[in-house]
Structure formats: C-alpha cells, structure tokens
Design an enzyme around this catalytic site. Sequence first.
Site, PDB file in Angstrom:
ATOM      1  N   HIS A 179       0.803  -1.230   0.000  1.00  0.00           N
ATOM      2  CA  HIS A 179       0.000   0.000   0.000  1.00  0.00           C
ATOM      3  C   HIS A 179       0.834   1.278   0.000  1.00  0.00           C
ATOM      4  O   HIS A 179       0.348   2.328  -0.399  1.00  0.00           O
ATOM      5  CB  HIS A 179      -0.914  -0.001   1.233  1.00  0.00           C
ATOM      6  CG  HIS A 179      -0.172  -0.226   2.526  1.00  0.00           C
ATOM      7  ND1 HIS A 179       0.328  -1.457   2.883  1.00  0.00           N
ATOM      8  CD2 HIS A 179       0.188   0.617   3.523  1.00  0.00           C
ATOM      9  CE1 HIS A 179       0.936  -1.370   4.047  1.00  0.00           C
ATOM     10  NE2 HIS A 179       0.880  -0.113   4.458  1.00  0.00           N
ATOM     11  N   CYS A 239       8.131  -1.668  -1.817  1.00  0.00           N
ATOM     12  CA  CYS A 239       7.402  -1.448  -0.562  1.00  0.00           C
ATOM     13  C   CYS A 239       7.943  -0.138   0.028  1.00  0.00           C
ATOM     14  O   CYS A 239       8.533   0.661  -0.709  1.00  0.00           O
ATOM     15  CB  CYS A 239       7.539  -2.633   0.390  1.00  0.00           C
ATOM     16  SG  CYS A 239       9.198  -2.931   1.050  1.00  0.00           S
ATOM     17  N   GLY A 240       7.745   0.106   1.305  1.00  0.00           N
ATOM     18  CA  GLY A 240       8.209   1.365   1.871  1.00  0.00           C
ATOM     19  C   GLY A 240       9.721   1.504   1.782  1.00  0.00           C
ATOM     20  O   GLY A 240      10.252   2.513   1.322  1.00  0.00           O
ATOM     21  N   HIS A 286      27.088  -8.473 -11.378  1.00  0.00           N
ATOM     22  CA  HIS A 286      27.767  -9.396 -10.466  1.00  0.00           C
ATOM     23  C   HIS A 286      26.853 -10.491  -9.923  1.00  0.00           C
ATOM     24  O   HIS A 286      27.304 -11.607  -9.686  1.00  0.00           O
ATOM     25  CB  HIS A 286      28.338  -8.633  -9.257  1.00  0.00           C
ATOM     26  CG  HIS A 286      29.526  -7.790  -9.589  1.00  0.00           C
ATOM     27  ND1 HIS A 286      30.698  -7.813  -8.858  1.00  0.00           N
ATOM     28  CD2 HIS A 286      29.730  -6.898 -10.591  1.00  0.00           C
ATOM     29  CE1 HIS A 286      31.570  -6.961  -9.375  1.00  0.00           C
ATOM     30  NE2 HIS A 286      31.002  -6.388 -10.431  1.00  0.00           N
ATOM     31  N   GLY A 328      11.698  -5.315   3.347  1.00  0.00           N
ATOM     32  CA  GLY A 328      10.838  -6.449   3.715  1.00  0.00           C
ATOM     33  C   GLY A 328      10.471  -7.292   2.509  1.00  0.00           C
ATOM     34  O   GLY A 328      10.519  -8.540   2.550  1.00  0.00           O
ATOM     35  N   GLY A 354      11.797  -1.203   0.533  1.00  0.00           N
ATOM     36  CA  GLY A 354      12.376  -2.177  -0.400  1.00  0.00           C
ATOM     37  C   GLY A 354      13.035  -3.344   0.320  1.00  0.00           C
ATOM     38  O   GLY A 354      13.555  -4.261  -0.318  1.00  0.00           O
TER      39      GLY A 354
HETATM   40  O1  LIG Z   1       9.737  -3.581   4.677  1.00  0.00           O
HETATM   41  C1  LIG Z   1       8.551  -3.255   4.789  1.00  0.00           C
HETATM   42  C2  LIG Z   1       7.969  -2.105   4.094  1.00  0.00           C
HETATM   43  O2  LIG Z   1       8.735  -0.941   4.252  1.00  0.00           O
HETATM   44  C3  LIG Z   1       6.493  -1.851   4.318  1.00  0.00           C
HETATM   45  O3  LIG Z   1       6.099  -1.014   3.279  1.00  0.00           O
HETATM   46  C4  LIG Z   1       6.143  -1.223   5.639  1.00  0.00           C
HETATM   47  O4  LIG Z   1       6.559  -2.034   6.714  1.00  0.00           O
HETATM   48  C5  LIG Z   1       4.630  -0.929   5.756  1.00  0.00           C
HETATM   49  O5  LIG Z   1       4.394  -0.282   6.962  1.00  0.00           O
HETATM   50  P1  LIG Z   1       2.989   0.330   7.334  1.00  0.00           P
HETATM   51  O6  LIG Z   1       2.015  -0.810   7.374  1.00  0.00           O
HETATM   52  O7  LIG Z   1       3.200   0.967   8.656  1.00  0.00           O
HETATM   53  O8  LIG Z   1       2.617   1.326   6.261  1.00  0.00           O
END
Ligand SMILES: O=C[C@H](O)[C@H](O)[C@H](O)COP(=O)(O)O
Length: 147
Positions: A13, A69-70, A102, A74, A72
């Site tokens: 999201h 993701c936020g 590499h 996770g 990159g």
């Molecule tokens: O590594 C994980 C990401 O950065 C996720 O996008 C993040 O943990 C999402 O966090 P939240 O549910 O607080 O928006």
Amino acid sequence: MSNSKVVAMGNDHVAHDLKFILKADLEEMGYTVINFGCDSSDAVDYPDYARKVAKAIIDGEAAWGVLVCGSGLGISIAANRYKEIRATPVHDSLGARLAREHNNANVLCLGAQTTGTWVARDCLKAFFATDFIADVHGFRVDMLKSM
Ligand SMILES: O=C[C@H](O)[C@H](O)[C@H](O)COP(=O)(O)O
C-alpha cells in the site's frame, strides 16, 4: 513464447504510486508488465506480493520482477525465501548495475519511502540495461544456487 520481456510487478500500500510510474517506464522500454501489486492505500502485507511475483518467475510467466514497498527491504527478504529468486534492494543506479553484472539479480527491489521517484526510475533503467557478466561472476552465483 519467450518471457524475457515480461516483468512481474508487486507492491504494498505504501508503493502503489511509484509502482504505476515504474510500470509506465517499463512499458515504454518495451516490456510487458503483469501487475500483481495492490493499487490503493488500503493496508496489505508485503510478503503476499513478493510471493505472487516469485511464483510468476518460478512458473515461467515472467523472467523479471520489480517489487516496491516502503523501504524495499521487507519485500526483498520475502522474495529471497525462494531459491530461484535473487532479489536486491537498490538505492542508486550503480547498485542496480552491479546487481545485474555481479549477482545476476532477477528481481529489483525499491523503497518508495527511501528512494526518490527520479532515483528509482534511474535504478530501473540501469537494472534493465545491464547484462550479467557470467564468465567472471557466474561461479559465485552458481554457489548461491547450491546453498
Ligand atoms: O519492509 C517493509 C515495508 O517498508 C512496508 O512497506 C512497511 O513495513 C509498511 O508499513 P505500514 O504498514 O506501517 O505502512
């Protein structure tokens, strides 16, 4: 049909805006994009999207993945749970180039909260413009496969 010009994209999201920008760039570069990501700000869980993209690559539907993701981070941890996946979080175009040269990375991971839009676009271009240097670095990637 070859899947070498097919990219599976996934995002949570936090990253749907950046995903659409990168998707347009990939299409302009001649790639077909399969959008497995979420398309709104409603909270979802990044491992689900890493799994969808990994599965598309393992099944031969796509040769490449782009995950956002936020941070990159996770989403790259999740993707690397799959043996066939070499997912690399990248923050600049040098990292993107080295990930290909590499490490023969097949999944590019970007952070929507940590990498500006233009830098992310630059990373994307560098990643997809660079080939693996198999004769120099292939033996180490083979080692990864056997782990
Ligand atoms: O590594 C994980 C990401 O950065 C996720 O996008 C993040 O943990 C999402 O966090 P939240 O549910 O607080 O928006």
